[in-house]
Design a protein around this motif. Structure first.
Motif, PDB file in Angstrom:
ATOM      1  N   GLY A   1      12.893  67.384  55.364  1.00  0.00           N
ATOM      2  CA  GLY A   1      14.310  67.085  55.157  1.00  0.00           C
ATOM      3  C   GLY A   1      14.812  65.992  56.076  1.00  0.00           C
ATOM      4  O   GLY A   1      15.588  65.123  55.660  1.00  0.00           O
ATOM      5  N   TRP A   2      14.361  66.014  57.330  1.00  0.00           N
ATOM      6  CA  TRP A   2      14.796  64.972  58.271  1.00  0.00           C
ATOM      7  C   TRP A   2      14.240  63.613  57.881  1.00  0.00           C
ATOM      8  O   TRP A   2      14.904  62.589  58.026  1.00  0.00           O
ATOM      9  CB  TRP A   2      14.377  65.338  59.693  1.00  0.00           C
ATOM     10  N   ILE A   3      13.012  63.589  57.388  1.00  0.00           N
ATOM     11  CA  ILE A   3      12.431  62.317  56.919  1.00  0.00           C
ATOM     12  C   ILE A   3      13.235  61.790  55.732  1.00  0.00           C
ATOM     13  O   ILE A   3      13.538  60.588  55.636  1.00  0.00           O
ATOM     14  CB  ILE A   3      10.948  62.501  56.532  1.00  0.00           C
ATOM     15  N   SER A   4      13.597  62.693  54.818  1.00  0.00           N
ATOM     16  CA  SER A   4      14.408  62.303  53.665  1.00  0.00           C
ATOM     17  C   SER A   4      15.750  61.738  54.103  1.00  0.00           C
ATOM     18  O   SER A   4      16.213  60.707  53.597  1.00  0.00           O
ATOM     19  CB  SER A   4      14.621  63.506  52.749  1.00  0.00           C
ATOM     20  N   LEU A   5      16.385  62.398  55.062  1.00  0.00           N
ATOM     21  CA  LEU A   5      17.684  61.943  55.553  1.00  0.00           C
ATOM     22  C   LEU A   5      17.568  60.584  56.247  1.00  0.00           C
ATOM     23  O   LEU A   5      18.424  59.710  56.075  1.00  0.00           O
ATOM     24  CB  LEU A   5      18.269  62.977  56.513  1.00  0.00           C
ATOM     25  N   ALA A   6      16.494  60.397  57.025  1.00  0.00           N
ATOM     26  CA  ALA A   6      16.282  59.116  57.709  1.00  0.00           C
ATOM     27  C   ALA A   6      16.077  57.990  56.692  1.00  0.00           C
ATOM     28  O   ALA A   6      16.627  56.890  56.843  1.00  0.00           O
ATOM     29  CB  ALA A   6      15.075  59.213  58.642  1.00  0.00           C
ATOM     30  N   ALA A   7      15.303  58.264  55.633  1.00  0.00           N
ATOM     31  CA  ALA A   7      15.075  57.253  54.595  1.00  0.00           C
ATOM     32  C   ALA A   7      16.385  56.899  53.896  1.00  0.00           C
ATOM     33  O   ALA A   7      16.648  55.727  53.591  1.00  0.00           O
ATOM     34  CB  ALA A   7      14.052  57.763  53.587  1.00  0.00           C
ATOM     35  N   PHE A   8      17.221  57.907  53.661  1.00  0.00           N
ATOM     36  CA  PHE A   8      18.530  57.662  53.042  1.00  0.00           C
ATOM     37  C   PHE A   8      19.384  56.752  53.906  1.00  0.00           C
ATOM     38  O   PHE A   8      20.014  55.808  53.418  1.00  0.00           O
ATOM     39  CB  PHE A   8      19.235  58.997  52.802  1.00  0.00           C
ATOM     40  N   LEU A   9      19.404  57.017  55.212  1.00  0.00           N
ATOM     41  CA  LEU A   9      20.218  56.211  56.122  1.00  0.00           C
ATOM     42  C   LEU A   9      19.700  54.774  56.209  1.00  0.00           C
ATOM     43  O   LEU A   9      20.480  53.822  56.171  1.00  0.00           O
ATOM     44  CB  LEU A   9      20.245  56.853  57.512  1.00  0.00           C
ATOM     45  N   PHE A  10      18.389  54.626  56.334  1.00  0.00           N
ATOM     46  CA  PHE A  10      17.814  53.280  56.421  1.00  0.00           C
ATOM     47  C   PHE A  10      18.058  52.479  55.147  1.00  0.00           C
ATOM     48  O   PHE A  10      18.192  51.254  55.192  1.00  0.00           O
ATOM     49  CB  PHE A  10      16.319  53.353  56.719  1.00  0.00           C
ATOM     50  N   ALA A  11      18.123  53.154  54.006  1.00  0.00           N
ATOM     51  CA  ALA A  11      18.349  52.458  52.731  1.00  0.00           C
ATOM     52  C   ALA A  11      19.706  51.767  52.694  1.00  0.00           C
ATOM     53  O   ALA A  11      19.904  50.820  51.932  1.00  0.00           O
ATOM     54  CB  ALA A  11      18.236  53.444  51.576  1.00  0.00           C
TER      55      ALA A  11
ATOM     56  N   VAL B   1      11.186  57.388  48.808  1.00  0.00           N
ATOM     57  CA  VAL B   1      10.700  58.218  49.923  1.00  0.00           C
ATOM     58  C   VAL B   1      11.661  59.379  50.168  1.00  0.00           C
ATOM     59  O   VAL B   1      11.247  60.537  50.358  1.00  0.00           O
ATOM     60  CB  VAL B   1      10.548  57.365  51.198  1.00  0.00           C
ATOM     61  N   ALA B   2      12.957  59.082  50.159  1.00  0.00           N
ATOM     62  CA  ALA B   2      13.965  60.120  50.387  1.00  0.00           C
ATOM     63  C   ALA B   2      13.882  61.211  49.315  1.00  0.00           C
ATOM     64  O   ALA B   2      13.969  62.404  49.614  1.00  0.00           O
ATOM     65  CB  ALA B   2      15.362  59.495  50.397  1.00  0.00           C
TER      66      ALA B   2
ATOM     67  N   LEU C   1      21.008  69.346  49.989  1.00  0.00           N
ATOM     68  CA  LEU C   1      21.868  68.332  50.608  1.00  0.00           C
ATOM     69  C   LEU C   1      21.197  66.970  50.609  1.00  0.00           C
ATOM     70  O   LEU C   1      21.774  65.968  50.162  1.00  0.00           O
ATOM     71  CB  LEU C   1      22.222  68.756  52.042  1.00  0.00           C
ATOM     72  N   VAL C   2      19.955  66.915  51.117  1.00  0.00           N
ATOM     73  CA  VAL C   2      19.276  65.615  51.193  1.00  0.00           C
ATOM     74  C   VAL C   2      18.925  65.104  49.794  1.00  0.00           C
ATOM     75  O   VAL C   2      18.897  63.893  49.546  1.00  0.00           O
ATOM     76  CB  VAL C   2      18.018  65.687  52.088  1.00  0.00           C
ATOM     77  N   LEU C   3      18.680  66.024  48.861  1.00  0.00           N
ATOM     78  CA  LEU C   3      18.404  65.592  47.484  1.00  0.00           C
ATOM     79  C   LEU C   3      19.645  64.954  46.863  1.00  0.00           C
ATOM     80  O   LEU C   3      19.549  63.910  46.192  1.00  0.00           O
ATOM     81  CB  LEU C   3      17.952  66.784  46.641  1.00  0.00           C
ATOM     82  N   ALA C   4      20.799  65.561  47.099  1.00  0.00           N
ATOM     83  CA  ALA C   4      22.047  65.001  46.564  1.00  0.00           C
ATOM     84  C   ALA C   4      22.324  63.619  47.149  1.00  0.00           C
ATOM     85  O   ALA C   4      22.711  62.687  46.438  1.00  0.00           O
ATOM     86  CB  ALA C   4      23.208  65.959  46.856  1.00  0.00           C
ATOM     87  N   LEU C   5      22.116  63.470  48.467  1.00  0.00           N
ATOM     88  CA  LEU C   5      22.324  62.166  49.100  1.00  0.00           C
ATOM     89  C   LEU C   5      21.355  61.123  48.559  1.00  0.00           C
ATOM     90  O   LEU C   5      21.726  59.963  48.323  1.00  0.00           O
ATOM     91  CB  LEU C   5      22.165  62.300  50.622  1.00  0.00           C
ATOM     92  N   SER C   6      20.109  61.525  48.357  1.00  0.00           N
ATOM     93  CA  SER C   6      19.091  60.612  47.838  1.00  0.00           C
ATOM     94  C   SER C   6      19.424  60.160  46.420  1.00  0.00           C
ATOM     95  O   SER C   6      19.274  58.977  46.077  1.00  0.00           O
ATOM     96  CB  SER C   6      17.721  61.273  47.871  1.00  0.00           C
ATOM     97  N   LEU C   7      19.872  61.101  45.588  1.00  0.00           N
ATOM     98  CA  LEU C   7      20.247  60.752  44.217  1.00  0.00           C
ATOM     99  C   LEU C   7      21.450  59.823  44.187  1.00  0.00           C
ATOM    100  O   LEU C   7      21.511  58.889  43.374  1.00  0.00           O
ATOM    101  CB  LEU C   7      20.556  62.028  43.419  1.00  0.00           C
ATOM    102  N   LEU C   8      22.398  60.066  45.082  1.00  0.00           N
ATOM    103  CA  LEU C   8      23.574  59.192  45.164  1.00  0.00           C
ATOM    104  C   LEU C   8      23.168  57.779  45.565  1.00  0.00           C
ATOM    105  O   LEU C   8      23.634  56.788  44.977  1.00  0.00           O
ATOM    106  CB  LEU C   8      24.576  59.770  46.167  1.00  0.00           C
ATOM    107  N   GLN C   9      22.285  57.689  46.567  1.00  0.00           N
ATOM    108  CA  GLN C   9      21.809  56.372  46.994  1.00  0.00           C
ATOM    109  C   GLN C   9      21.020  55.703  45.869  1.00  0.00           C
ATOM    110  O   GLN C   9      21.098  54.491  45.677  1.00  0.00           O
ATOM    111  CB  GLN C   9      20.936  56.513  48.241  1.00  0.00           C
ATOM    112  N   GLY C  10      20.256  56.508  45.128  1.00  0.00           N
ATOM    113  CA  GLY C  10      19.516  55.965  44.002  1.00  0.00           C
ATOM    114  C   GLY C  10      20.432  55.356  42.962  1.00  0.00           C
ATOM    115  O   GLY C  10      20.132  54.300  42.384  1.00  0.00           O
TER     116      GLY C  10
END
Length: 252
Positions: free
Chosen positions: A51-61, A75-76, A94-103
């Motif tokens: 989950g932390w890796i997913s969150l970090a990838a989201f932030l870096f994106a 990656v997220a 939570l991290v899945l929702a953020l990743s989908l939003l960024q996608g």
């Protein structure tokens, strides 16, 4: 369970206190030896590394060039799925929702879906550009002379005649850039023009002046635009009025 009475030999229930035949007390049944219970295993600590890796990838994106953002979003998403599969539902969702939003933002950046759906208008794009360049200074940098001399010396290190000509052209451009903005151009829009051209030509005032003329012409042409691709082109080129106008012309 039946046991024999020690006095008369009669069979008696082990639960009875005395023999019903002779009245002799019944010896209590031997209690089973205490069996030690196995020690409880300490509760396994849940890992949220995926989950932390997913969150970090989201932030870096959010801070990487657009061309790299899809990789980080992928990656997220992958690590968000790993977090869910590990049973960590709350953090995983939570991290899945953020990743989908960024996608969505990444896909929209390349496909301009929101503008085609009418979700982003030209006015929205103008506000976005104005916000980005709100702090742009309208004045020339105080060290522009040193910048010009340094640039011309670098371009013509052994040709003093061309150095002199280069300095003259750059100085004339600075003079043109120092004039007040055109009265028919909104100040916020002109800040966008000035900021964009300064970013593209930080040390070349001649090209900066040319860039501003092109952008102002594009801005003026857009003021009477009723093109159906107006919103799409504005989203694609929020701070480039020249390219926005070209985009609209191509769509005719």
């Amino acid at each position: 369970m039946l046991v024999k009475c020690l006095e008369c030999g009669n069979e008696v229930s082990s639960q009875a206190s005395s023999c019903p035949k002779c009245g002799h007390p019944v010896a209590p049944s031997p209690q089973p030896a205490h069996v030690p219970q196995p020690a409880q295993q300490p509760e396994k600590k849940i890992s949220h590394s995926a989950g932390w890796i997913s969150l970090a990838a989201f932030l870096f994106a959010n801070f990487t060039p657009a061309i790299l953002a899809p990789i980080l979003v992928l990656v997220a998403l992958v690590f968000a799925a790993k977090e869910l599969s590990a049973g960590n539902k709350i953090f995983g969702w939570l991290v899945l929702a953020l990743s989908l939003l960024q996608g969505w933002f990444v896909i929209d950046h390349f496909g301009h879906i929101s503008s085609s759906l009418g979700l982003v208008t030209a006015e929205d794009a103008n506000k976005q550009a104005a916000s980005k360049y709100a702090g742009t200074s309208m004045n020339m940098p105080s060290d522009w002379q040193q910048t010009v001399e340094s640039k011309c010396q670098e371009e013509w290190p052994t040709d003093y005649r061309m150095q002199e000509y280069c300095v003259k052209q750059q100085t004339e451009a600075v003079s043109a850039l120092s004039q007040s903005h055109p009265s028919d151009v909104d100040l916020a829009a002109f800040r966008v023009v000035r900021g964009k051209c300064a970013e593209e030509w930080p040390r070349d005032f001649k090209m900066r002046a040319y860039c501003e003329r092109q952008q102002v012409e594009g801005y003026r042409a857009l003021q009477s635009s009723t093109n159906s691709a107006r919103n799409t082109c504005a989203q694609q080129w929020p701070s480039d009025y020249k390219m926005r106008r070209y985009c609209e012309t191509k769509s005719n």
